[in-house]
Design an enzyme around this catalytic site. Sequence first.
Site, PDB file in Angstrom:
ATOM      1  CD  GLU A   1      -2.486   2.599  -3.392  1.00  0.00           C
ATOM      2  OE1 GLU A   1      -3.459   3.346  -3.543  1.00  0.00           O
ATOM      3  OE2 GLU A   1      -1.828   2.568  -2.344  1.00  0.00           O
TER       4      GLU A   1
ATOM      5  CG  ASP B   1      -1.818   1.204   1.311  1.00  0.00           C
ATOM      6  OD1 ASP B   1      -2.660   1.345   0.410  1.00  0.00           O
ATOM      7  OD2 ASP B   1      -1.675   1.995   2.258  1.00  0.00           O
TER       8      ASP B   1
END
Length: 639
Positions: free
Chosen positions: A371, A318
């Site tokens: 990401e 993330d």
Amino acid sequence: MASHGGIRHGVSRLTDHDIYLFREGRHFRLYEKLGAHVMDVDGEEGVLFAVWAPNARTVSVVGDFNGWNPETHCLASRSDSSGIWEGFVPGVGEGALYKFHIRSNVGGYEVAKADPFAFFGEAPANTASIVRGLDYGWSDGDWMRDRWRVNAAQAPMSVYEAHLGSWRRDENGYSLNYTELARDLPGYVRDLGFTHVEFLPVMEHPFFGSWGYQTTGYFSPSSRQGTPQQFMDLVNALHREGVGVILDWVPSHFPGDQHGLHFFDGTHLYEHEDPRTGFHPEWNSWIFNFGRYEVRSFLVSSALFWLDRYHVDGLRVDAVASMLYLDYSREDGQWVPNEYGGKENIDAIEFLRTLNVNVYREYPDVQTIAEESTAWPMVSRPAYLGGLGFGMKWNMGWMHDTLEYFTLDPVYRKFHHDKLTFNLWYAFTENFMLPLSHDEVVYGKGSLYGKMPGDDWQKRANLRLLYGYMFAMPGKKLLFMGAEIGQHGEWSHDGQVQWDLLESEGGRGLYRFLRDLNRVMRSEPGMYERDFEDGGFEWVDFHDSDSSIISFLRKDAHGGGAVLAVFNFTPVPRENYEVGVPEPGHWHELLNSDSEWYGGSGWGNYGGLDTRPVVSHGRPQSLCLHIPPLGMVLFRHED
């Protein structure tokens, strides 16, 4: 062996070599050494506790076995200046609640901290760690042996992203526990045809509304929904249904809850001391000190832990952009340049490369997925070539352009045709995954269904067209839960998927279409084998902006097996539309998003067409198509 207050000193799982690797930032199995481990010492069973707290004056283990008294079980500091404190407590076993009570050398600070390496913890809002072993009888041996085929870059991959706490709730409104999820989720995902699931972070987190992205337990699945072994049941059940498991993992930041990592021993141990480097203003959280070698060991150990002990098949990392840029979410004067005067976080870059090199060295049959929302180069290229070493990267540019296009009334789409075609200029610069994720259906953005223009029929037709476009384009696919049935409302972590839509014709039709889309994608090598190669894609026509029609070919690893994809982004059906094709003969209609079975109008090509010797789009043969309104058609040449 020394003994004091019911605790024994001189017992250790750490060797001199362990300490050397830890201090070098190269110990990636720390969960085997630090934390709480049940063991037998001289015929007496107990728990060996070990914690890193180099700036502590005293450390003791407190728990339900000693009345939470910090004076009875004091740990001993190792003599090697590693900053690790240890002690063996006889008579303590699995299920015991505990924390580390720390008195700092700095400013008289005193606190009780949860174990950073705990395998289990109390359900929030309680915060104690729980002694827990990880023994489990796995029965996914066939999957583990062959998963390299499923996780390969040349394999079909479509990912069902889910938040386990809000996928489905029971009759009393409670989230399903891991055992109930193991009963219901694997068959559902298998029936839909997805190859993988991706879970929003399952690691322990104090605030349910953070969706797991404010992690405190980097080695513990959330106890809200069950035990470690029950979570293993879920992974095991998915594997037995032929479904891979990807976990969201958050090494970018952590919350400031008192029992967590922040200010652990009275100093900024895990985070940077300078708030311009160590505090995240957008998320009100703390940023790991990626330059501290012991912190690198901690984080890489966490990543490998989930792959090792939980048989996980991939990690989606993330907020990588927030790690790479020192000025991320900061104004001028609020950040500190690197040693060369730039905004790149050199320590984070080195950490990410170390992470990926070691993940793929230990587990070459898994994937790491970034990401990363900027144009940082070579995110999914090997570290030895100067890349960050990820296996894949989310294509945020494709997502933004695509959703911006689809929200337009079709009458205006011809003026924005480039939103559909521009991404092919960079589509092969990275190994891209195309995401329609949870981030696009929260914070007032509405559902995917709600973004689509028109009446109910047009919204659902647009959704089928959107999914068809995504699955036909180069790149692996990811879709958030609820989108498969056209969820009307925005996602809420306090709710669940709107399962009543499965009882409606519209919801069932969309479900059927996505299931068949997955089936076709997985059965046609041209649709997946060369997702990351420009040779696997060939435009037929991207110029027809007036009609808002595009067409292209997807080709397999041998350059053949072509699948023709044709899209009409307006509600006007197109009759006798000429499309050039590379091979003469019969072209079978693999899929038509306007089929009545999916809730469409039934406009199609009678299952297939023969070519005509008419030159079109620079090709000697062509098909005369009926292209449905707001529809996609897929064809394959039959030899």
